[in-house]
Design a protein around this motif. Structure first.
Motif, PDB file in Angstrom:
ATOM      1  N   ASP A  95       0.580  -0.808  -0.407  1.00 53.00           N
ATOM      2  CA  ASP A  95       0.244   0.395   0.080  1.00 53.00           C
ATOM      3  C   ASP A  95       0.224   0.595  -0.083  1.00 53.00           C
ATOM      4  O   ASP A  95       1.286   2.052   1.357  1.00 53.00           O
ATOM      5  N   TYR A  96       1.024   2.195  -1.079  1.00 56.55           N
ATOM      6  CA  TYR A  96       1.906   3.144  -1.283  1.00 56.55           C
ATOM      7  C   TYR A  96       1.389   4.082  -0.694  1.00 56.55           C
ATOM      8  O   TYR A  96       2.404   4.886  -0.633  1.00 56.55           O
ATOM      9  N   ARG A  97       0.910   4.455  -0.162  1.00 55.71           N
ATOM     10  CA  ARG A  97      -0.178   5.179   0.331  1.00 55.71           C
ATOM     11  C   ARG A  97       0.622   5.158   2.384  1.00 55.71           C
ATOM     12  O   ARG A  97       0.474   6.437   2.869  1.00 55.71           O
ATOM     13  N   SER A  98       1.068   4.054   2.880  1.00 59.12           N
ATOM     14  CA  SER A  98       1.624   3.917   3.392  1.00 59.12           C
ATOM     15  C   SER A  98       3.053   4.304   3.719  1.00 59.12           C
ATOM     16  O   SER A  98       3.720   3.993   4.837  1.00 59.12           O
ATOM     17  N   VAL A  99       3.352   4.136   2.474  1.00 62.63           N
ATOM     18  CA  VAL A  99       5.013   4.616   2.291  1.00 62.63           C
ATOM     19  C   VAL A  99       5.883   5.221   3.458  1.00 62.63           C
ATOM     20  O   VAL A  99       4.870   6.788   2.979  1.00 62.63           O
ATOM     21  N   LEU A 100       6.592   5.793   4.016  1.00 61.81           N
ATOM     22  CA  LEU A 100       7.162   6.289   4.893  1.00 61.81           C
ATOM     23  C   LEU A 100       8.256   7.400   4.001  1.00 61.81           C
ATOM     24  O   LEU A 100       8.786   6.770   3.231  1.00 61.81           O
ATOM     25  N   GLN A 101       8.066   8.780   4.263  1.00 61.27           N
ATOM     26  CA  GLN A 101       8.962  10.095   4.248  1.00 61.27           C
ATOM     27  C   GLN A 101      10.189   9.146   5.024  1.00 61.27           C
ATOM     28  O   GLN A 101      10.328   8.394   6.185  1.00 61.27           O
ATOM     29  N   GLU A 102      11.658   9.844   4.578  1.00 61.85           N
ATOM     30  CA  GLU A 102      12.432   9.461   4.808  1.00 61.85           C
ATOM     31  C   GLU A 102      12.770   9.416   6.420  1.00 61.85           C
ATOM     32  O   GLU A 102      13.762   8.469   6.824  1.00 61.85           O
ATOM     33  N   ASP A 103      12.481  10.459   6.467  1.00 58.35           N
ATOM     34  CA  ASP A 103      12.928  11.027   7.865  1.00 58.35           C
ATOM     35  C   ASP A 103      12.221  10.169   8.684  1.00 58.35           C
ATOM     36  O   ASP A 103      13.026  10.512  10.247  1.00 58.35           O
ATOM     37  N   GLU A 104      10.859  10.362   8.510  1.00 60.56           N
ATOM     38  CA  GLU A 104      10.002   9.335   9.561  1.00 60.56           C
ATOM     39  C   GLU A 104      10.718   8.009   9.568  1.00 60.56           C
ATOM     40  O   GLU A 104      10.207   7.353  10.166  1.00 60.56           O
ATOM     41  N   TYR A 105      10.908   7.431   8.386  1.00 59.02           N
ATOM     42  CA  TYR A 105      11.681   5.752   8.430  1.00 59.02           C
ATOM     43  C   TYR A 105      12.611   5.617   9.547  1.00 59.02           C
ATOM     44  O   TYR A 105      12.802   5.240  10.495  1.00 59.02           O
ATOM     45  N   ASN A 106      13.893   6.396   9.220  1.00 57.72           N
ATOM     46  CA  ASN A 106      14.450   6.533  10.182  1.00 57.72           C
ATOM     47  C   ASN A 106      14.516   6.585  11.620  1.00 57.72           C
ATOM     48  O   ASN A 106      14.988   6.102  12.623  1.00 57.72           O
ATOM     49  N   ARG A 107      13.516   7.909  12.271  1.00 59.29           N
ATOM     50  CA  ARG A 107      13.079   8.702  13.590  1.00 59.29           C
ATOM     51  C   ARG A 107      12.570   6.506  13.999  1.00 59.29           C
ATOM     52  O   ARG A 107      13.143   6.426  14.725  1.00 59.29           O
ATOM     53  N   LEU A 108      11.990   6.129  13.447  1.00 63.50           N
ATOM     54  CA  LEU A 108      10.894   4.712  13.634  1.00 63.50           C
ATOM     55  C   LEU A 108      12.015   3.488  13.488  1.00 63.50           C
ATOM     56  O   LEU A 108      11.961   3.024  14.990  1.00 63.50           O
ATOM     57  N   ALA A 109      12.800   3.390  12.786  1.00 64.95           N
ATOM     58  CA  ALA A 109      13.964   2.113  12.439  1.00 64.95           C
ATOM     59  C   ALA A 109      15.018   2.181  13.989  1.00 64.95           C
ATOM     60  O   ALA A 109      15.004   1.693  14.364  1.00 64.95           O
ATOM     61  N   ASN A 110      14.884   3.844  14.105  1.00 63.21           N
ATOM     62  CA  ASN A 110      17.071   4.024  14.784  1.00 63.21           C
ATOM     63  C   ASN A 110      15.801   4.081  16.181  1.00 63.21           C
ATOM     64  O   ASN A 110      16.470   3.157  16.676  1.00 63.21           O
ATOM     65  N   SER A 111      15.145   3.951  16.272  1.00 61.48           N
ATOM     66  CA  SER A 111      14.555   4.058  17.895  1.00 61.48           C
ATOM     67  C   SER A 111      13.798   2.430  18.121  1.00 61.48           C
ATOM     68  O   SER A 111      14.645   1.747  18.950  1.00 61.48           O
ATOM     69  N   THR A 112      13.605   1.682  17.041  1.00 54.92           N
ATOM     70  CA  THR A 112      13.020   0.361  17.345  1.00 54.92           C
ATOM     71  C   THR A 112      14.119   0.022  17.439  1.00 54.92           C
ATOM     72  O   THR A 112      13.895  -1.341  18.375  1.00 54.92           O
ATOM     73  N   ILE A 113      15.416   0.215  16.701  1.00 57.86           N
ATOM     74  CA  ILE A 113      16.886  -0.672  16.203  1.00 57.86           C
ATOM     75  C   ILE A 113      17.463  -0.424  18.133  1.00 57.86           C
ATOM     76  O   ILE A 113      17.685  -1.405  18.814  1.00 57.86           O
TER      77      ILE A 113
END
Length: 211
Positions: A95-113
């Motif tokens: 669902d490409y509507r849910s694809v994250l912007q790069e900044d938002e992706y980095n924030r979520l992925a870094n927080s998780t890891i």
């Protein structure tokens, strides 16, 4: 009135001669002075034409011909394609509507890891596993469990995913689900955190809470 065998209805002989004469040239007809010769000409004129079938000139395509496969199997191909897209063993469409912007992706992925790094280090103090080690570098989290195997968790920024290699379940690719607010493997609908909790408890014999 006479009945002529070459017609299915009685007809006057003179009228018949006049009608059939159109089939021959004037000279040919006048030369046929005898009845036997005229009968020969009449038989030739009334001889039925050979049957003509379109199928002899335009045969139906064979079952294995490319044209037959293209025309006859298009609907079956659509059915097969539809069944493939519904296969539960294949990943669901993105669902490409849910694809994250790069900044938002980095924030979520870094927080998780980073959260996983802290929780796994604490878990290492609670279990007695030879070779247990947790390491993080170059955006790659590595969890070594000695002879039990090794986990590798890393970011995939172009795909907006977190990838994990597991000694239990193999490789997995997790996408961020806005509704669940979690990293979900689309093929199995499983949560990254839940998968790790379940597998680590099975391998190490101790429960762990990573959320």
């Amino acid at each position: 009135m006479e009945f002529w065998p070459y017609k299915r209805w009685p007809i006057n002989k003179t009228q018949y001669d006049e009608n059939i004469q159109c089939c021959f040239s004037e000279i040919e007809w006048k030369m046929a002075t005898t009845n036997s010769v005229r009968r020969t000409l009449l038989r030739r004129a009334l001889k039925p034409l050979p049957s003509f079938s379109l199928s002899n000139h335009f045969p139906e395509p064979s079952v294995n011909s490319p044209r037959s496969n293209l025309l006859c199997n298009s609907s079956s191909y659509r059915r097969r394609f539809s069944s493939l897209t519904d296969d539960p063993h294949l990943p669901s469409p993105i669902d490409y509507r849910s694809v994250l912007q790069e900044d938002e992706y980095n924030r979520l992925a870094n927080s998780t890891i980073h959260d996983l790094l802290e929780k796994l280090e604490e878990y290492g103090d609670a279990v007695d596993i030879d070779g247990f080690d947790v390491d993080y570098g170059n955006e790659v989290l590595t969890l070594k469990l000695g002879s039990l195997g090794t986990y590798v968790i890393n970011k995939q920024t172009p795909n907006r995913q977190i990838w994990m290699s597991s000694p239990v379940s193999g490789p997995s690719r997790f996408d961020w689900d806005q509704n669940a607010e979690a990293w979900i493997y689309r093929r199995t609908k499983q949560d990254l955190i839940k998968v790790l909790e379940t597998e680590l408890e099975k391998l190490c014999g101790e429960p762990i809470t990573l959320s």
